[in-house]
Design a protein around this motif. Sequence first.
Motif, mmCIF file in Angstrom:
data_model
loop_
_atom_site.group_PDB
_atom_site.id
_atom_site.type_symbol
_atom_site.label_atom_id
_atom_site.label_comp_id
_atom_site.label_asym_id
_atom_site.label_seq_id
_atom_site.Cartn_x
_atom_site.Cartn_y
_atom_site.Cartn_z
ATOM 1 N N ASP A 223 0.848 -1.184 -0.011
ATOM 2 C CA ASP A 223 -0.228 -0.197 -0.005
ATOM 3 C C ASP A 223 0.906 1.394 0.109
ATOM 4 O OD1 ASP A 223 -2.148 -1.469 0.094
ATOM 5 O OD2 ASP A 223 -2.440 -1.547 2.350
ATOM 6 N N ARG A 224 2.181 1.215 -0.049
ATOM 7 C CA ARG A 224 2.983 2.324 -0.319
ATOM 8 C C ARG A 224 3.425 2.552 -1.511
ATOM 9 N NH1 ARG A 224 8.465 2.476 3.201
ATOM 10 N NH2 ARG A 224 9.240 4.415 2.407
ATOM 11 N N ARG A 225 3.524 3.839 -2.013
ATOM 12 C CA ARG A 225 4.253 4.223 -3.398
ATOM 13 C C ARG A 225 5.241 4.979 -3.244
ATOM 14 N NH1 ARG A 225 1.665 1.392 -7.012
ATOM 15 N NH2 ARG A 225 2.075 2.779 -8.516
ATOM 16 N N ILE A 226 6.340 4.607 -4.096
ATOM 17 C CA ILE A 226 7.700 5.282 -4.308
ATOM 18 C C ILE A 226 7.728 6.010 -5.757
ATOM 19 C CG2 ILE A 226 8.521 3.721 -2.501
ATOM 20 C CD1 ILE A 226 9.922 2.475 -4.873
ATOM 21 N N LEU A 227 8.489 7.054 -5.545
ATOM 22 C CA LEU A 227 8.840 7.631 -6.802
ATOM 23 C C LEU A 227 10.490 7.258 -7.095
ATOM 24 C CD1 LEU A 227 7.033 11.034 -5.854
ATOM 25 C CD2 LEU A 227 6.310 9.362 -7.326
ATOM 26 N N THR A 228 10.556 6.575 -7.999
ATOM 27 C CA THR A 228 12.021 6.077 -8.485
ATOM 28 C C THR A 228 12.432 6.957 -9.524
ATOM 29 O OG1 THR A 228 11.297 3.613 -8.015
ATOM 30 C CG2 THR A 228 13.487 3.964 -9.103
ATOM 31 N N VAL A 229 13.524 7.360 -9.436
ATOM 32 C CA VAL A 229 14.426 8.174 -10.244
ATOM 33 C C VAL A 229 15.364 7.325 -11.061
ATOM 34 C CG1 VAL A 229 15.963 10.537 -10.557
ATOM 35 C CG2 VAL A 229 14.249 10.203 -8.339
ATOM 36 N N TYR A 230 15.396 7.546 -12.465
ATOM 37 C CA TYR A 230 16.176 6.660 -13.136
ATOM 38 C C TYR A 230 16.976 7.755 -13.994
ATOM 39 C CZ TYR A 230 13.138 2.718 -12.458
ATOM 40 O OH TYR A 230 12.504 1.787 -11.940
ATOM 41 N N ASP A 231 18.299 7.400 -14.585
ATOM 42 C CA ASP A 231 19.213 8.262 -15.132
ATOM 43 C C ASP A 231 18.880 8.409 -16.906
ATOM 44 O OD1 ASP A 231 20.332 6.216 -16.220
ATOM 45 O OD2 ASP A 231 22.167 6.461 -15.319
ATOM 46 N N ILE A 232 19.430 8.804 -17.412
ATOM 47 C CA ILE A 232 18.992 9.109 -18.877
ATOM 48 C C ILE A 232 19.294 7.564 -19.670
ATOM 49 C CG2 ILE A 232 19.212 11.505 -19.252
ATOM 50 C CD1 ILE A 232 22.053 11.136 -20.454
ATOM 51 N N GLU A 233 20.033 6.782 -19.092
ATOM 52 C CA GLU A 233 20.298 5.399 -19.528
ATOM 53 C C GLU A 233 19.450 4.422 -18.506
ATOM 54 O OE1 GLU A 233 24.673 4.997 -18.914
ATOM 55 O OE2 GLU A 233 24.833 6.440 -20.570
ATOM 56 N N ASN A 234 18.481 4.696 -18.119
ATOM 57 C CA ASN A 234 17.571 3.941 -17.543
ATOM 58 C C ASN A 234 17.948 2.998 -16.504
ATOM 59 O OD1 ASN A 234 14.751 3.396 -17.464
ATOM 60 N ND2 ASN A 234 15.002 1.599 -18.466
ATOM 61 N N ARG A 235 18.952 3.655 -15.616
ATOM 62 C CA ARG A 235 19.615 2.911 -14.430
ATOM 63 C C ARG A 235 18.986 3.643 -13.297
ATOM 64 N NH1 ARG A 235 25.763 2.944 -15.950
ATOM 65 N NH2 ARG A 235 25.071 5.539 -16.099
ATOM 66 N N GLU A 236 18.533 2.976 -12.400
ATOM 67 C CA GLU A 236 17.938 3.759 -10.951
ATOM 68 C C GLU A 236 18.925 4.338 -10.206
ATOM 69 O OE1 GLU A 236 16.018 2.017 -6.843
ATOM 70 O OE2 GLU A 236 15.808 0.886 -8.626
ATOM 71 N N LEU A 237 18.805 5.390 -9.848
ATOM 72 C CA LEU A 237 19.773 6.433 -9.183
ATOM 73 C C LEU A 237 19.338 6.410 -7.643
ATOM 74 C CD1 LEU A 237 19.992 9.430 -11.538
ATOM 75 C CD2 LEU A 237 21.501 7.747 -11.340
ATOM 76 N N CYS A 238 18.180 6.498 -7.436
ATOM 77 C CA CYS A 238 17.533 6.710 -6.040
ATOM 78 C C CYS A 238 15.852 6.709 -5.953
ATOM 79 C CB CYS A 238 17.859 7.836 -5.342
ATOM 80 S SG CYS A 238 17.434 9.304 -6.075
ATOM 81 N N TRP A 239 15.392 6.717 -4.818
ATOM 82 C CA TRP A 239 14.043 6.616 -4.846
ATOM 83 C C TRP A 239 13.465 7.690 -3.647
ATOM 84 C CZ3 TRP A 239 11.666 5.030 -0.401
ATOM 85 C CH2 TRP A 239 12.071 3.984 0.215
ATOM 86 N N PHE A 240 12.373 8.021 -3.758
ATOM 87 C CA PHE A 240 11.757 8.768 -2.600
ATOM 88 C C PHE A 240 10.445 8.347 -2.315
ATOM 89 C CE2 PHE A 240 14.443 11.410 -5.200
ATOM 90 C CZ PHE A 240 15.036 12.378 -4.295
ATOM 91 N N ASP A 241 9.854 8.609 -1.058
ATOM 92 C CA ASP A 241 8.437 8.050 -0.703
ATOM 93 C C ASP A 241 7.377 8.946 -1.247
ATOM 94 O OD1 ASP A 241 6.177 8.443 1.264
ATOM 95 O OD2 ASP A 241 7.053 6.332 2.044
ATOM 96 N N ALA A 242 6.594 8.524 -1.835
ATOM 97 C CA ALA A 242 5.451 9.198 -2.481
ATOM 98 C C ALA A 242 4.841 10.236 -1.905
ATOM 99 C CB ALA A 242 4.734 8.584 -3.479
ATOM 100 N N GLU A 243 4.399 9.526 -0.593
ATOM 101 C CA GLU A 243 3.535 10.573 0.261
ATOM 102 C C GLU A 243 4.513 11.782 0.856
ATOM 103 O OE1 GLU A 243 1.463 8.342 3.518
ATOM 104 O OE2 GLU A 243 1.024 6.708 2.047
ATOM 105 N N GLU A 244 5.602 11.569 1.453
ATOM 106 C CA GLU A 244 6.568 12.404 1.687
ATOM 107 C C GLU A 244 6.936 13.528 0.979
ATOM 108 O OE1 GLU A 244 10.136 10.824 3.325
ATOM 109 O OE2 GLU A 244 9.082 9.413 4.562
ATOM 110 N N ILE A 245 6.940 13.220 -0.498
ATOM 111 C CA ILE A 245 7.054 14.416 -1.486
ATOM 112 C C ILE A 245 6.027 15.048 -1.579
ATOM 113 C CG2 ILE A 245 7.396 14.654 -3.866
ATOM 114 C CD1 ILE A 245 10.087 14.125 -2.469
ATOM 115 N N MET A 246 4.766 14.227 -1.567
ATOM 116 C CA MET A 246 3.492 15.177 -1.885
ATOM 117 C C MET A 246 3.177 16.023 -0.672
ATOM 118 S SD MET A 246 2.927 14.412 -4.923
ATOM 119 C CE MET A 246 1.444 15.051 -5.440
#
Length: 101
Positions: free
Chosen positions: A35-58
Amino acid sequence: MSEASSGEETRFVPYEVALKVVGAVMEEEHLEEPDRRILTVYDIENRELCWFDAEEIMAELAEQEGGLPKKADEAKAKAVELILRQIPVWALKGRQEEQGS
């Protein structure tokens, strides 16, 4: 945010650098918490860089804006903008080392 060093203050890459490096921010389901959503950040080569908790960002966005934008597209764009200003230096460290080799 994932992978932050304990006890150290997180440093962020300059916004201009984030604009050049980040290829996408995708909303995804947390692997261990359905039930938890995250916002995953990918670089221009589609490699995962990091992620953020969606609720915290909103929540942070709502605090900055005095509420969330009514239109979903506008809320998403502002959330991505906020994330681009919070890309930690450690997220790019491995990427820079790969480019140097």
